[in-house]
Design a protein around this motif. Structure first.
Motif, mmCIF file in Angstrom:
data_model
loop_
_atom_site.group_PDB
_atom_site.id
_atom_site.type_symbol
_atom_site.label_atom_id
_atom_site.label_comp_id
_atom_site.label_asym_id
_atom_site.label_seq_id
_atom_site.Cartn_x
_atom_site.Cartn_y
_atom_site.Cartn_z
ATOM 1 N N THR A 20 -52.158 -35.063 147.354
ATOM 2 C CA THR A 20 -53.195 -34.070 147.632
ATOM 3 C C THR A 20 -54.469 -34.430 146.871
ATOM 4 O O THR A 20 -55.475 -33.730 146.998
ATOM 5 C CB THR A 20 -52.725 -32.663 147.223
ATOM 6 O OG1 THR A 20 -52.267 -32.690 145.865
ATOM 7 C CG2 THR A 20 -51.585 -32.198 148.129
ATOM 8 N N SER A 21 -54.402 -35.500 146.102
ATOM 9 C CA SER A 21 -55.588 -36.017 145.424
ATOM 10 C C SER A 21 -55.318 -37.461 145.042
ATOM 11 O O SER A 21 -54.188 -37.938 145.087
ATOM 12 C CB SER A 21 -55.892 -35.225 144.144
ATOM 13 O OG SER A 21 -54.932 -35.534 143.134
ATOM 14 N N HIS A 311 -58.509 -32.931 157.025
ATOM 15 C CA HIS A 311 -58.775 -33.202 155.615
ATOM 16 C C HIS A 311 -57.564 -32.778 154.795
ATOM 17 O O HIS A 311 -56.754 -31.951 155.227
ATOM 18 C CB HIS A 311 -60.028 -32.440 155.164
ATOM 19 C CG HIS A 311 -60.437 -32.713 153.750
ATOM 20 N ND1 HIS A 311 -60.654 -33.984 153.262
ATOM 21 C CD2 HIS A 311 -60.655 -31.869 152.710
ATOM 22 C CE1 HIS A 311 -61.004 -33.912 151.993
ATOM 23 N NE2 HIS A 311 -61.007 -32.646 151.634
ATOM 24 N N ARG A 312 -57.430 -33.357 153.622
ATOM 25 C CA ARG A 312 -56.327 -33.002 152.725
ATOM 26 C C ARG A 312 -56.868 -32.840 151.319
ATOM 27 O O ARG A 312 -57.611 -33.696 150.823
ATOM 28 C CB ARG A 312 -55.243 -34.085 152.761
ATOM 29 C CG ARG A 312 -53.975 -33.751 151.966
ATOM 30 C CD ARG A 312 -52.876 -34.769 152.281
ATOM 31 N NE ARG A 312 -51.682 -34.595 151.477
ATOM 32 C CZ ARG A 312 -50.691 -33.744 151.732
ATOM 33 N NH1 ARG A 312 -50.806 -32.947 152.797
ATOM 34 N NH2 ARG A 312 -49.636 -33.655 150.957
ATOM 35 N N ASN A 313 -56.501 -31.734 150.678
ATOM 36 C CA ASN A 313 -56.898 -31.512 149.294
ATOM 37 C C ASN A 313 -55.776 -30.754 148.583
ATOM 38 O O ASN A 313 -54.645 -30.745 149.057
ATOM 39 C CB ASN A 313 -58.245 -30.768 149.211
ATOM 40 C CG ASN A 313 -58.233 -29.425 149.938
ATOM 41 O OD1 ASN A 313 -57.182 -28.799 150.103
ATOM 42 N ND2 ASN A 313 -59.391 -28.983 150.383
ATOM 43 N N GLN A 321 -63.961 -29.667 155.319
ATOM 44 C CA GLN A 321 -64.185 -30.618 154.233
ATOM 45 C C GLN A 321 -65.532 -30.328 153.604
ATOM 46 O O GLN A 321 -66.575 -30.431 154.241
ATOM 47 C CB GLN A 321 -64.134 -32.055 154.738
ATOM 48 C CG GLN A 321 -64.317 -33.081 153.623
ATOM 49 C CD GLN A 321 -64.070 -34.504 154.079
ATOM 50 O OE1 GLN A 321 -63.758 -34.736 155.236
ATOM 51 N NE2 GLN A 321 -64.216 -35.461 153.172
ATOM 52 N N LEU A 325 -65.001 -28.062 145.835
ATOM 53 C CA LEU A 325 -63.878 -27.126 145.880
ATOM 54 C C LEU A 325 -63.718 -26.560 144.481
ATOM 55 O O LEU A 325 -63.348 -27.287 143.548
ATOM 56 C CB LEU A 325 -62.593 -27.823 146.322
ATOM 57 C CG LEU A 325 -61.269 -27.094 146.054
ATOM 58 C CD1 LEU A 325 -61.230 -25.743 146.765
ATOM 59 C CD2 LEU A 325 -60.066 -27.948 146.446
ATOM 60 N N ASP A 335 -62.416 -29.659 142.482
ATOM 61 C CA ASP A 335 -62.636 -31.029 142.954
ATOM 62 C C ASP A 335 -64.058 -31.132 143.496
ATOM 63 O O ASP A 335 -64.431 -30.380 144.405
ATOM 64 C CB ASP A 335 -61.612 -31.323 144.053
ATOM 65 C CG ASP A 335 -61.844 -32.651 144.773
ATOM 66 O OD1 ASP A 335 -62.700 -33.441 144.327
ATOM 67 O OD2 ASP A 335 -61.167 -32.883 145.794
ATOM 68 N N TRP A 337 -65.262 -34.322 144.307
ATOM 69 C CA TRP A 337 -65.124 -35.709 144.755
ATOM 70 C C TRP A 337 -65.240 -36.718 143.615
ATOM 71 O O TRP A 337 -64.402 -37.588 143.459
ATOM 72 C CB TRP A 337 -66.092 -36.073 145.872
ATOM 73 C CG TRP A 337 -65.790 -37.455 146.405
ATOM 74 C CD1 TRP A 337 -66.387 -38.642 146.066
ATOM 75 C CD2 TRP A 337 -64.747 -37.793 147.329
ATOM 76 N NE1 TRP A 337 -65.792 -39.696 146.732
ATOM 77 C CE2 TRP A 337 -64.780 -39.207 147.520
ATOM 78 C CE3 TRP A 337 -63.793 -37.051 148.012
ATOM 79 C CZ2 TRP A 337 -63.893 -39.872 148.359
ATOM 80 C CZ3 TRP A 337 -62.919 -37.711 148.858
ATOM 81 C CH2 TRP A 337 -62.975 -39.115 149.024
ATOM 82 N N PHE A 340 -62.483 -34.162 138.823
ATOM 83 C CA PHE A 340 -61.497 -33.088 138.926
ATOM 84 C C PHE A 340 -61.499 -32.308 137.620
ATOM 85 O O PHE A 340 -61.780 -32.866 136.552
ATOM 86 C CB PHE A 340 -60.074 -33.640 139.123
ATOM 87 C CG PHE A 340 -59.871 -34.441 140.378
ATOM 88 C CD1 PHE A 340 -60.073 -33.876 141.618
ATOM 89 C CD2 PHE A 340 -59.429 -35.757 140.303
ATOM 90 C CE1 PHE A 340 -59.848 -34.608 142.780
ATOM 91 C CE2 PHE A 340 -59.199 -36.499 141.451
ATOM 92 C CZ PHE A 340 -59.418 -35.918 142.697
ATOM 93 N N ARG A 375 -59.418 -43.529 146.726
ATOM 94 C CA ARG A 375 -59.199 -42.156 147.207
ATOM 95 C C ARG A 375 -59.483 -42.063 148.697
ATOM 96 O O ARG A 375 -58.749 -41.408 149.442
ATOM 97 C CB ARG A 375 -60.098 -41.191 146.427
ATOM 98 C CG ARG A 375 -59.908 -39.748 146.833
ATOM 99 C CD ARG A 375 -60.817 -38.800 146.090
ATOM 100 N NE ARG A 375 -60.447 -37.431 146.423
ATOM 101 C CZ ARG A 375 -61.105 -36.350 146.032
ATOM 102 N NH1 ARG A 375 -62.181 -36.484 145.273
ATOM 103 N NH2 ARG A 375 -60.699 -35.154 146.384
ATOM 104 N N LEU A 379 -56.734 -40.991 151.487
ATOM 105 C CA LEU A 379 -57.027 -39.811 152.305
ATOM 106 C C LEU A 379 -56.967 -40.154 153.793
ATOM 107 O O LEU A 379 -56.408 -39.402 154.607
ATOM 108 C CB LEU A 379 -58.407 -39.265 151.941
ATOM 109 C CG LEU A 379 -58.857 -37.977 152.642
ATOM 110 C CD1 LEU A 379 -57.932 -36.822 152.283
ATOM 111 C CD2 LEU A 379 -60.289 -37.643 152.263
#
Length: 462
Positions: A20-21, A311-313, A321, A325, A335, A337, A340, A375, A379
Motif C-alpha cells: 500500500t506504499s 490507485h492504491r494507497n 489520486q 493524503l 502521504d 508522495w 510519509f 514507488r 504502484l
C-alpha cells in the motif's frame, strides 16, 4: 488449475509486503525525517495540487466493542462510550493544527472513515466531527467519500448523517457467514443483519455498497467459502473486497488468538479458497480489480480499472489520486508522495500530543529520487499489472540485479519483461506481491544482511 498452481504456490508463498506504499513502513529511514522536513514536503505538495485535484483525508476511529481475533488493525476494545467525545475533540484539534499550516483552504476530494469501528461512535459525534472538518474545508466538485460500518451496530441514523455530508460509499465487514468460522474469529455476523443494513443504505441513497470478505480464516473450507459467496451475491453489493487473511500474531496488540496455526488453511488450500470465490463472483457478473477486489460494471472502481486510473494507497484501492493524503487519528499515516508520516500508535500518547498543541508524529520517511521511481513501478504493477520506464533508467549493476530477480518469474510464465518495461500475465496475478518484491531495493538490501531478518515483518504472500 490447482495441480499446475501447487508448485508455484510452494515456491512463492513467502513473507512479503502488501504494497500500500513504497518504501514499506518497516524500511522507513527515520534518520532523515523531522517535523520540519515533513511540513515542508506537505506544504509543497499542497500548493502544487490543492487547486486542481484537492486532498484526501483519512480519519482513524480505533474503538471496538468486542475483539475480532482475525484483526491486525490498530484498535482498543471497550464498551465505555465516554471515550467518544475526547477522541473526536482530538481529531478536530489535529485537523486545525494542519489547517493552520496550510496556505489556503483545503478542498477535500476523498474522505474515508476507518477503524477500529467507525459505527462505534454515535451519529451525533460523527456529525460533530464532520461539521468541524468542513468548517475549514470545501468539498471538490465530485468528491468520493466512504466509511466502514459494522453491520451489528450501524443504524439508519449513522447512514443518514454521513450521507448528508456527501458520503455515497459504505463498506460492511462481513468476513464469513459460517458459524464455526465466526466462533473462531469471535465475530457473530448474522446474514439477516447484513441484509438489513445493506437495504437501509440503498434506501438512504448510497450508490456504492461494499461487503468485506476474508479468505484463509481458521476452519474455512471450499464449501463454507462458496456458501458465503452465494449469500453475498443475493444482496448484490456494488463492490466486494475479498481479502487474504494476514496472519501476524507476533505484532503486539493484534488480537490474533483463540485458534491454532493448525486450524488455518495451508497456502495451497488458501489459494483454492480464493479461486473458488473468484470463480463464483465472476460468474455472477463481478470483475476482479487489482488484487483482492471485485466490482460490478456500473461501479466507479470498475471504471477506474478500465480507464487506467486505479490507485492504491494506505486505504487500499481507490478511484481518486491526490498528491496529499492526510491521516488523522492514532496510528494514521499521511502521504504527500515525497514523504510519509505516521502518528503515535498508542491512543493515550496520541491524545496527549494533540491536546498539548503538537502534531502527533511518531515516525516518517523522506523519499529520495530512487524511492519515488521504484514507488511508481510498484504502484503500476499493483494497479495495472504492468509498468514502463525509460531506457537507461537503471544503472548496469541495478539492471543486472533486477533481471536476476525477475528471471524466475519469466521462466515460470508469470510475466514478460525487457529493458523498457514489464507486463504480468494472467497466470502471474496471484503473485503480484512477489513480483513487486523484485523492485523493492530496501527489502532486498535488508535480506542480503541476514542479521536484520531475524524479526518477522510480513504475512505470507499467498
Amino acid at each position: 488449475m490447482l495441480l499446475t498452481m501447487n508448485p508455484l504456490i510452494q515456491k512463492y508463498n513467502v513473507p512479503g509486503p502488501r504494497y500500500t506504499s513504497y518504501p514499506t513502513v518497516p524500511f522507513w529511514d527515520e534518520t532523515t525525517f523531522s517535523e520540519t522536513a515533513w511540513v515542508h514536503n506537505l506544504q509543497r505538495a499542497f500548493l502544487a495540487s490543492n487547486a486542481t485535484t484537492g486532498i484526501s483525508l483519512y480519519m482513524h476511529l480505533p474503538y471496538c466493542e468486542s475483539l475480532c481475533t482475525f484483526c491486525g488493525c490498530n484498535k482498543r476494545v471497550t464498551r465505555n462510550h465516554s471515550v467518544e467525545s475526547p477522541y473526536i475533540s482530538a481529531l478536530l484539534a489535529e485537523w486545525n493544527l494542519y489547517c493552520d499550516l496550510l496556505p489556503e483552504r483545503p478542498r477535500i476530494a476523498e474522505l474515508h472513515l476507518g477503524g477500529g469501528t467507525p459505527s462505534f461512535f454515535a451519529p451525533d459525534q460523527l456529525k460533530r466531527l464532520l461539521t468541524g472538518i468542513f468548517e475549514r474545508a470545501t468539498p471538490t466538485e465530485s468528491p468520493d467519500y466512504g466509511w466502514e460500518g459494522h453491520p451489528n451496530n450501524t443504524t439508519q441514523q449513522h447512514l443518514q448523517v454521513l450521507y448528508d455530508f456527501g458520503f455515497r460509499r459504505v463498506s460492511f465487514g462481513v468476513q464469513d457467514y459460517d458459524p464455526e468460522v465466526q466462533r473462531a474469529i469471535h465475530r457473530h455476523q448474522p446474514f439477516e443483519q447484513v441484509k438489513q443494513v445493506t437495504e437501509w443504505a440503498r434506501q438512504v441513497g448510497y450508490t456504492s455498497i461494499s461487503h468485506d470478505l476474508v479468505f484463509g480464516l481458521p476452519f474455512q473450507t471450499t464449501k463454507s467459502i462458496a456458501d458465503t459467496i452465494y449469500q453475498t451475491i443475493t444482496l448484490q453489493p456494488d463492490r466486494i473486497s475479498f481479502y487474504s487473511y494476514a496472519h501476524v500474531p507476533w505484532i503486539k496488540g493484534n488480537g490474533q488468538r483463540g485458534f491454532r496455526d493448525a486450524d488455518l488453511p495451508s497456502g495451497e488450500q488458501k489459494r483454492t479458497l480464493y479461486e473458488t470465490g473468484r470463480d463464483l463472483l465472476e460468474h455472477a457478473g463481478y470483475t476482479e480489480i487489482g488484487m483482492d477486489h471485485f466490482a460490478l460494471p456500473h461501479d466507479s472502481l470498475y471504471s477506474a480499472m478500465q480507464e487506467g486510473t486505479l490507485h492504491r494507497n494506505f486505504m487500499g484501492y481507490t478511484t481518486t489520486q491526490t498528491r496529499v493524503l492526510l491521516g488523522l487519528g492514532a496510528s494514521s499515516i499521511s502521504d504527500v508522495w515525497s514523504a510519509f508520516a505516521q502518528n503515535e500508535k498508542d491512543i493515550d500518547a496520541y491524545l496527549d500530543k494533540v491536546m498539548s498543541g503538537q502534531l502527533p508524529l511518531l515516525r516518517g520517511h523522506i523519499l529520495d529520487d530512487q524511492d519515488q521511481f521504484l514507488r511508481r513501478q510498484i504502484l503500476n504493477i499493483m494497479c495495472q499489472g504492468e509498468t514502463q520506464w525509460h531506457l537507461g533508467s537503471w544503472s548496469k549493476h541495478e539492471w543486472e540485479d533486477l533481471s536476476a530477480r525477475l528471471e524466475s518469474f519469466w521462466l515460470d510464465g508469470l510475466l514478460e519483461y525487457n529493458a523498457e518495461g514489464l507486463r504480468v500475465h494472467p497466470k502471474g496475478r496471484p503473485f503480484l506481491r512477489n513480483i513487486c518484491m523484485a523492485f523493492d531495493e530496501r527489502l532486498n538490501y535488508s535480506q542480503s544482511k541476514a542479521s536484520t531478518m531475524k524479526t518477522k515483518l510480513f504475512s505470507q504472500t499467498v
